[in-house]
Design a protein around this motif. Structure first.
Motif, mmCIF file in Angstrom:
data_model
loop_
_atom_site.group_PDB
_atom_site.id
_atom_site.type_symbol
_atom_site.label_atom_id
_atom_site.label_comp_id
_atom_site.label_asym_id
_atom_site.label_seq_id
_atom_site.Cartn_x
_atom_site.Cartn_y
_atom_site.Cartn_z
ATOM 1 N N VAL A 55 -22.317 -12.822 45.775
ATOM 2 C CA VAL A 55 -21.504 -11.753 45.176
ATOM 3 C C VAL A 55 -22.034 -11.395 43.775
ATOM 4 O O VAL A 55 -22.139 -10.211 43.419
ATOM 5 N N GLN A 56 -22.405 -12.430 43.019
ATOM 6 C CA GLN A 56 -22.974 -12.162 41.677
ATOM 7 C C GLN A 56 -24.217 -11.288 41.793
ATOM 8 O O GLN A 56 -24.395 -10.314 41.062
ATOM 9 N N TRP A 58 -25.130 -9.331 44.337
ATOM 10 C CA TRP A 58 -24.816 -7.985 44.828
ATOM 11 C C TRP A 58 -24.268 -7.111 43.691
ATOM 12 O O TRP A 58 -24.587 -5.925 43.611
ATOM 13 N N ASN A 59 -23.465 -7.731 42.819
ATOM 14 C CA ASN A 59 -22.947 -6.967 41.672
ATOM 15 C C ASN A 59 -24.075 -6.589 40.717
ATOM 16 O O ASN A 59 -24.145 -5.450 40.245
ATOM 17 N N ASP A 60 -24.979 -7.546 40.446
ATOM 18 C CA ASP A 60 -26.122 -7.250 39.557
ATOM 19 C C ASP A 60 -26.945 -6.091 40.115
ATOM 20 O O ASP A 60 -27.456 -5.262 39.364
ATOM 21 N N LYS A 62 -25.830 -3.760 41.982
ATOM 22 C CA LYS A 62 -24.964 -2.569 42.148
ATOM 23 C C LYS A 62 -24.971 -2.052 43.593
ATOM 24 O O LYS A 62 -25.136 -0.851 43.859
ATOM 25 N N LYS A 64 -23.566 -0.931 47.261
ATOM 26 C CA LYS A 64 -22.418 -0.052 47.544
ATOM 27 C C LYS A 64 -21.311 -0.758 48.328
ATOM 28 O O LYS A 64 -20.140 -0.466 48.182
ATOM 29 N N ASN A 94 -13.655 -10.848 46.844
ATOM 30 C CA ASN A 94 -13.006 -9.787 46.056
ATOM 31 C C ASN A 94 -13.604 -9.617 44.665
ATOM 32 O O ASN A 94 -13.308 -8.646 43.973
ATOM 33 N N LEU A 95 -14.456 -10.563 44.246
ATOM 34 C CA LEU A 95 -15.161 -10.384 42.970
ATOM 35 C C LEU A 95 -16.289 -9.359 43.089
ATOM 36 O O LEU A 95 -16.886 -8.941 42.109
ATOM 37 N N PHE A 96 -16.580 -8.963 44.326
ATOM 38 C CA PHE A 96 -17.612 -7.935 44.542
ATOM 39 C C PHE A 96 -17.058 -6.562 44.141
ATOM 40 O O PHE A 96 -15.930 -6.215 44.509
ATOM 41 N N ASN A 97 -17.887 -5.789 43.445
ATOM 42 C CA ASN A 97 -17.448 -4.468 42.959
ATOM 43 C C ASN A 97 -17.621 -3.392 44.026
ATOM 44 O O ASN A 97 -18.298 -2.386 43.804
ATOM 45 N N GLY A 98 -17.059 -3.588 45.187
ATOM 46 C CA GLY A 98 -17.173 -2.596 46.256
ATOM 47 C C GLY A 98 -16.445 -3.125 47.478
ATOM 48 O O GLY A 98 -15.989 -4.267 47.489
#
Ligand SMILES: Nc1ccn([C@@H]2O[C@H](COP(=O)(O)O)[C@@H](O)[C@H]2O)c(=O)n1
Ligand SMILES: O=P(O)(O)OC[C@H](O)CO
Length: 321
Positions: A55-56, A58-60, A62, A64, A94-98
């Motif tokens: 998740v970290q 995937w967030n780095d 960005k 979708k 849920n920590l994922f921004n998408g």
């Protein structure tokens, strides 16, 4: 991240239409490390850390959206801890921004019945028949179809449900072992007739056909996601969907399906079938020794899909026919 030089070059030259994250078979449980039936080590607590690092990343990057190909908790999770374990894993997702698109797997169903599992995973919130198949189109060029491989199965439905009874009859006719998870004596592809597998039911087959017709009209490329693999060349025979041939017959009627993604067979695999469809089974997060990972990023292009794997998840370029 293992990444051949020509893929690095291609990545630098062309921007993907879209990128998303993938992970499969986290099978978390707050229990000591163990082994599969065949002796492969399983790291039930460490898999949470694999997910967290995914998740970290995937967030780095960005990304979708993300797809979880099933089995977020393990069947050995003490049943009074199932909800806590599911919540812990979903909190990490849920920590994922998408958005995260979840698939159900056999281990999810060992822990929770469909009426608890599907709302928790936000699968088909408005659907009252507790099926877990759906589709989405994140960009006009692509359609994603999520299949429910346990639609007809002996796990996850109440004991007296028609699906349970039908599945037990189906297994009794094909697997003579008293332990219906044992493939002893079954030969070749018949080794898939096991209780931990399942089938896509007739309503879902009709739905799949309709969605593929629609995708064809809209000139969309399709990625199919199913916890259970759909091609014997990409997977152990023991892990295949019971009616993979029926599903592939529908898929092969159309040109639009380019890639099928799956989990369940933890060692992973890849094949290109007789119609040029790629099948990629993802390596399991559960089987990563501490400090190692198995997750990926997928880049979508007009003519191919590229899976960039981390550590144990193999990088794969899938060029369309
Ligand atoms: N070759 C095999 C594989 C599995 N089983 C049975 O399935 C159960 C689950 O298998 P895991 O690999 O997930 O541990 C296992 O407990 C066996 O009952 C089998 O019989 N033969
Ligand atoms: O995820 P499990 O424990 O059901 O294992 C599935 C087997 O690896 C299929 O071959």
């Amino acid at each position: 991240m293992g990444c051949p030089n020509n893929l690095v070059k291609a990545q630098q030259e062309e921007q993907p239409l879209l990128s998303f994250g993938v992970i499969s078979d986290v099978q978390y449980a707050d229990i000591p490390d163990g082994r599969s039936f065949l002796g492969v080590p399983r790291y039930y607590r460490h898999s949470f850390h694999v997910l967290h690092r995914a998740v970290q990343r995937w967030n780095d990057q960005k990304l979708k959206f993300a797809i979880n190909l099933g089995d977020i908790v393990d069947g050995f999770c003490p049943k009074d801890q199932s909800l806590t374990a599911v919540k812990k894993i979903l909190d990490a997702f849920n920590l994922f921004n998408g958005p995260v698109y979840h698939l159900i797997g056999n281990h999810c169903l060992y822990n929770l019945p469909r009426e608890k599992l599907l709302p928790a995973l936000n699968i088909n919130p408005s659907c009252d028949n507790l099926t877990a198949y759906y589709e989405f189109s994140p960009i006009p060029e692509y359609r994603f179809i999520v299949l429910d491989g346990y639609d007809v199965s002996a796990i996850g439905w109440p004991e007296d449900h028609p699906n349970t009874l039908k599945s037990l009859n189906f297994l009794n006719e094909r697997n003579p072992n008293s332990d219906k998870n044992s493939p002893n004596g079954l030969v070749g592809r018949d080794r898939r007739f096991l209780m931990f597998n399942g089938a896509v039911g007739s309503d879902q087959i009709e739905w799949l056909d309709r969605v593929l017709q629609d995708a064809t009209v809209l000139d969309q490329k399709v990625v199919i996601c199913c916890h259970l693999p759909l091609d014997p060349e990409a997977s152990s025979k023991e892990a295949l969907l019971w009616n993979y041939e029926e599903v592939m017959d529908v898929i092969h009627r159309y040109e639009c399906v380019k890639v099928c993604l799956a989990g369940h067979d933890h060692k992973g695999g890849h094949s290109v079938d007789s119609h040029g469809v790629h099948h990629r089974v993802l390596e399991a997060a559960l089987e990563c020794p501490p400090g190692t990972d198995a997750f990926g990023r997928v880049d979508l292009f007009h003519d191919r899909l590229v899976l960039f794997g981390t550590d144990r998840l193999m990088t794969q370029e899938m060029v369309f026919r």
